[in-house]
Scaffold this active site. Sequence first.
Site, PDB file in Angstrom:
ATOM      1  N   GLY A  50       0.824  -1.187   0.000  1.00  0.00           N
ATOM      2  CA  GLY A  50       0.000   0.000   0.000  1.00  0.00           C
ATOM      3  C   GLY A  50       0.862   1.242   0.000  1.00  0.00           C
ATOM      4  O   GLY A  50       2.048   1.196   0.352  1.00  0.00           O
ATOM      5  N   SER A  51       0.297   2.362  -0.400  1.00  0.00           N
ATOM      6  CA  SER A  51       1.027   3.626  -0.365  1.00  0.00           C
ATOM      7  C   SER A  51       1.054   4.163   1.069  1.00  0.00           C
ATOM      8  O   SER A  51       0.438   3.617   1.974  1.00  0.00           O
ATOM      9  CB  SER A  51       0.369   4.634  -1.304  1.00  0.00           C
ATOM     10  OG  SER A  51       0.404   4.169  -2.635  1.00  0.00           O
ATOM     11  N   HIS A 213       1.497   0.657   9.663  1.00  0.00           N
ATOM     12  CA  HIS A 213       0.187   1.130   9.213  1.00  0.00           C
ATOM     13  C   HIS A 213      -0.558   1.806  10.352  1.00  0.00           C
ATOM     14  O   HIS A 213      -1.768   2.009  10.272  1.00  0.00           O
ATOM     15  CB  HIS A 213      -0.660  -0.032   8.678  1.00  0.00           C
ATOM     16  CG  HIS A 213       0.011  -0.803   7.593  1.00  0.00           C
ATOM     17  ND1 HIS A 213       0.676  -1.987   7.833  1.00  0.00           N
ATOM     18  CD2 HIS A 213       0.149  -0.547   6.272  1.00  0.00           C
ATOM     19  CE1 HIS A 213       1.178  -2.440   6.690  1.00  0.00           C
ATOM     20  NE2 HIS A 213       0.873  -1.582   5.735  1.00  0.00           N
ATOM     21  N   GLY A 565      13.830  41.790  23.805  1.00  0.00           N
ATOM     22  CA  GLY A 565      15.183  42.281  24.066  1.00  0.00           C
ATOM     23  C   GLY A 565      15.171  43.623  24.775  1.00  0.00           C
ATOM     24  O   GLY A 565      15.950  43.867  25.712  1.00  0.00           O
TER      25      GLY A 565
END
Length: 586
Positions: A50-51, A213, A565
């Site tokens: 699967g991707s 997964h 600052g």
Amino acid sequence: MPGYFINEINSCVDDSLIGYVRAHNHLELMGRAVIARSQVPSVAIISGSGSGHEPATTGYVGRGLLSACISGSIFASPPSSDILRLIIEMKRRGAKQILLIILNYTGDRLNFGLAMERARELSIDIDMLVVADDAAVDSAIGPRGLAGALLIIKIAGALAEQGKNMNEIVDICQKVRGHLRTIGLSASGVHPPGQQKAFELLDDEMELGMGIHGESGAQRLKLLSSQQTIDLAFGQLFRGTRALDIKQEDNVLLFVNNLGGCSNLELGIIIKDAIESLERRAIHVKRIICGEMMTSLNMKGFSLTVLKLTTDMNSTILNLLDLPTDAFAWPKTISPVQLSSSIQILSDSLEFNEQLSTEFINNDSQLLFESSIAELVNQALQAIIKTLHSETDKLNQLDAASGDGDTGIAFARAADTMAQDLVNGKLKFDRPSSLFRRLGLIAESRMGGTCGAICGLFFAATAKNLLLTQSSTIIEGLGNAFEAGIQTVESYARVQPGDKSLLDALIPTVDFIKSKCTQQSFTSEDWKELAIVAERAAQETKNLVAKVGRASYTKSMDAQFVDPGAYAVAIILGAISDVFSKAAVH
């Protein structure tokens, strides 16, 4: 959960594959199959899944690695019909044999298995190798396949490139597979586009034994330090239910894989701790592979893979892993682990610079403080330290409005070093040139960032000017020196009055000091007015637009806030004023 930079959920896999193929001219795309343009070897190695694991497996297609790969939808096995079409295409391109290498997941076993059976019906010589390297979880179909599969794929691809037949490739890969274990860990779940999140982890939790997964692991724990986490993971890998058979003095390859969401800074720490954890076990790391190589989208986690290098296979396996490939995601070099002796620990930069100053600045200013003033300087420094510590959170909050929220931390680090210097007698209360030089070194070595550089430049230039002063009064000498400090900062930082920086509070106070240069001393009222001038100037920075530093690049509501600052300058001068005004002396 962050969003995703995609177009449509239904097209995101195809869009991604098109992008990768168009960026690499050794690849071509047929549907969702990525194929190497190089000559197909006698044995074509095919993988897929699967991707969502990118760069796997698209990034491993190329000469000397995969001949082709096939992608499914996100976290879903590719259909068997797509796999079969790719098998037939590789046969058409000249492959005599085809070896499928997959990870041990039900969907992949079924779909690749079905495609293999169909291919055999067509008299295609084909086999399948399943990698199950998980050391944490063992399900009904066996351990899961994890990032260690990439090592098997690389070895198989290299053997195919050398002309080995399929039986020889499978035989070697099966031997290697038996000496391979991986364990995954994560501090987050994963949320695929358009899908539900498998599970949630709290900010202070982690999962030991994660799959790729987003499936849960073997144990949920409180988040530990990198070193503790890695020791725990290796404990599971070497002593768990699927422990790797390994003992002291064995040689191994270590593979550290980013699951997608760890920063590169974190990955460096993980690599360091993994190497050192194995060394403490007297296990010799002969090779190290690291990077983002098999991911789970943007899961904030990593996996550790250990491949035992047996005596009979050591050189063979390393040579196969080192064999060049044009697959874009495989590391161009796999480095032997550097010995710890190659890591040089430098001495503290503050003390190094102090030593340089001592060697090259032999004379000191003629401007000296009387003992009574020197004692007040001591008290003022203690007051500054106390003030900076008490105002750390406030300074961080002001900086967070338009910066990275660390100004308070930076000044607190300087305060910590000043406190140590007071104990160690390194601050010369009666010698302003030496005092400011030391404060400048503290600022540049401890504070870091823009504030550290500005303070370092200011104090260094002030100290240098005091060495040359011919002023008739202390106030005149200090006023001229402070002005020189401001001019130096302006020349390097290209910061001007009104740019919303600490200079917007510092410049008015220096102007006030110079206005008193004809006086021999400050009165109590002068000290109080100095503090008021600094406080008023700091508050007026609310009306300014930042033109320097990180704040100048942000679109925030910083116009509503005092510059951090400038506020730091005001509270520092307030602490000094309080000490000297009460004493009612210079």
